[in-house]
Design an enzyme around this catalytic site. Structure first.
Site, PDB file in Angstrom:
ATOM      1  CE  LYS A 138      -0.138   3.274   4.716  1.00 50.94           C
ATOM      2  NZ  LYS A 138      -0.067   3.414   6.176  1.00 50.94           N
TER       3      LYS A 138
ATOM      4  N   GLY B 156       2.467   2.426  10.735  1.00 49.93           N
ATOM      5  CA  GLY B 156       3.456   3.489  10.559  1.00 49.93           C
ATOM      6  C   GLY B 156       4.139   3.894  11.858  1.00 49.93           C
TER       7      GLY B 156
ATOM      8  CD  GLU C 182      -2.877   5.665   6.660  1.00 48.71           C
ATOM      9  OE1 GLU C 182      -2.825   5.657   5.416  1.00 48.71           O
ATOM     10  OE2 GLU C 182      -2.001   5.124   7.375  1.00 48.71           O
TER      11      GLU C 182
ATOM     12  CG  HIS D 241      -5.795   2.228   5.045  1.00 45.51           C
ATOM     13  ND1 HIS D 241      -5.370   3.174   5.945  1.00 45.51           N
ATOM     14  CD2 HIS D 241      -4.813   1.303   4.965  1.00 45.51           C
ATOM     15  CE1 HIS D 241      -4.173   2.829   6.382  1.00 45.51           C
ATOM     16  NE2 HIS D 241      -3.814   1.693   5.798  1.00 45.51           N
TER      17      HIS D 241
ATOM     18  CG  ASN E  61      -1.718   1.212   1.412  1.00 43.96           C
ATOM     19  OD1 ASN E  61      -1.838   2.006   0.483  1.00 43.96           O
ATOM     20  ND2 ASN E  61      -2.296   1.387   2.597  1.00 43.96           N
TER      21      ASN E  61
ATOM     22  CB  SER F 233       5.031  -1.651  12.066  1.00 40.13           C
ATOM     23  OG  SER F 233       4.664  -0.301  12.252  1.00 40.13           O
TER      24      SER F 233
ATOM     25  CD  GLU G 198      -3.661  -2.184   7.226  1.00 37.93           C
ATOM     26  OE1 GLU G 198      -2.576  -2.499   6.729  1.00 37.93           O
ATOM     27  OE2 GLU G 198      -4.224  -1.111   6.986  1.00 37.93           O
TER      28      GLU G 198
HETATM   29  P1  PGA Z   1       2.730   0.330   7.634  1.00 38.94           P
HETATM   30  O1  PGA Z   1       1.291   0.561   6.970  1.00 38.94           O
HETATM   31  O2  PGA Z   1       3.249  -0.969   7.106  1.00 38.94           O
HETATM   32  O3  PGA Z   1       3.557   1.519   7.176  1.00 38.94           O
HETATM   33  O4  PGA Z   1       2.531   0.319   9.104  1.00 38.94           O
HETATM   34  C1  PGA Z   1       0.407  -0.502   6.762  1.00 38.94           C
HETATM   35  C2  PGA Z   1      -0.884   0.027   6.173  1.00 38.94           C
HETATM   36  O5  PGA Z   1      -1.374   1.058   6.642  1.00 38.94           O
HETATM   37  O6  PGA Z   1      -1.453  -0.575   5.233  1.00 38.94           O
END
Ligand code: PGA
Length: 251
Positions: free
Chosen positions: A11, A174, A98, A96, A9, A214, A168
């Protein structure tokens, strides 16, 4: 038998030329990955057409990161499911955290988005997961159950073949803080049970459930070794082709 999937992803990262280079690097290294691991990259809308050209004929599938909750028309700034298909997408991420957190994505909107995505032939990667406050209050099972049921229970067992769930935990995204393999596994097994309660054990057994938050080369092996973790949705580590492929080699 459910599929193992590693999905990147991206983003809101990379310019179009940078994204094309990254996709080329992923495609070049994708030959190292066994055929029973499906590779997906989810890019910003602007990158989809050129990246579709790069992944054409390779083992890498293309995904969007979101799609509109309307079919077409006067919805400035939105991108419809059929547009994603015409750009070369096979998948779209939906829900997601976010999007839920910063853009007011509700479960009701996600039902519409999922409906339109499936109707147009897209496969859906539906994200669920609790935030830190919910985890600390011991509500993580409830939150994941509600988010999963609110969307999936509106669809049929047949539709489930085209849906992947990504668990998630928001506190792990992140932040460098990964859920432990045990924490992730208990939620994955629980989500699979939520699927089984409505659609039966066979459908639940076939459902791919990804872990995200992460996930990186150093922890992917332990996570993927869990019986109910079928791969990962990878953010930061998907921006480096080597790391992304290393994760895909962790089954
Ligand atoms: P990350 O993000 O691996 O940077 O923690 C995962 C995601 O939000 O899909």
């Amino acid at each position: 038998m459910r599929k193992n999937i590693v999905a990147g992803n991206w983003k809101m990262n990379t310019t179009v030329p940078e994204g094309v280079e990254l996709a080329k690097a992923v495609v070049a290294k994708s030959t190292e990955v066994p055929a029973d691991v499906k590779l997906i990259i989810a890019t910003p809308y602007t990158h989809l057409c050129p990246v579709a050209e790069v992944v054409k004929g390779s083992a890498v599938s293309l995904s969007a990161e979101n799609c509109a909750d309307k079919e077409k028309g006067a919805y400035t700034g939105e991108v419809a499911a059929n547009m994603l298909v015409s750009a070369g997408c096979e998948y779209t991420i939906l829900g997601h955290s976010e999007r839920r957190q910063y853009y007011g994505e509700t479960d009701a909107k996600l039902v519409e988005k999922t409906r339109l995505a499936l109707a147009n032939g897209l496969k859906v990667i539906l994200c669920v997961g609790e935030n830190l406050e919910e985890r600390e209050a011991g509500k993580h099972f409830d939150v994941c159950k509600t988010q999963t049921e609110s969307v999936l229970y509106q669809f049929t067992a047949e539709d489930m073949k085209n849906i992947v769930i990504a668990y998630e935990p928001v506190w792990a995204i992140g932040t460098g803080k990964t859920a432990t393999a045990e924490q992730a596994e208990e939620i994955h097994a629980f989500i699979r049970k939520v699927v089984a309660d409505k659609f039966g054990a066979g459908v639940a057994d076939d459902m791919t459930i990804l872990y995200g938050g992460s996930c990186k080369p150093s922890n992917a092996k332990e996570l993927f070794a869990q019986p109910d973790i079928d791969g990962g949705l990878i953010g930061g580590a998907a921006l480096k082709a080597d790391d992304f492929i290393q994760i895909a080699l962790s089954f």
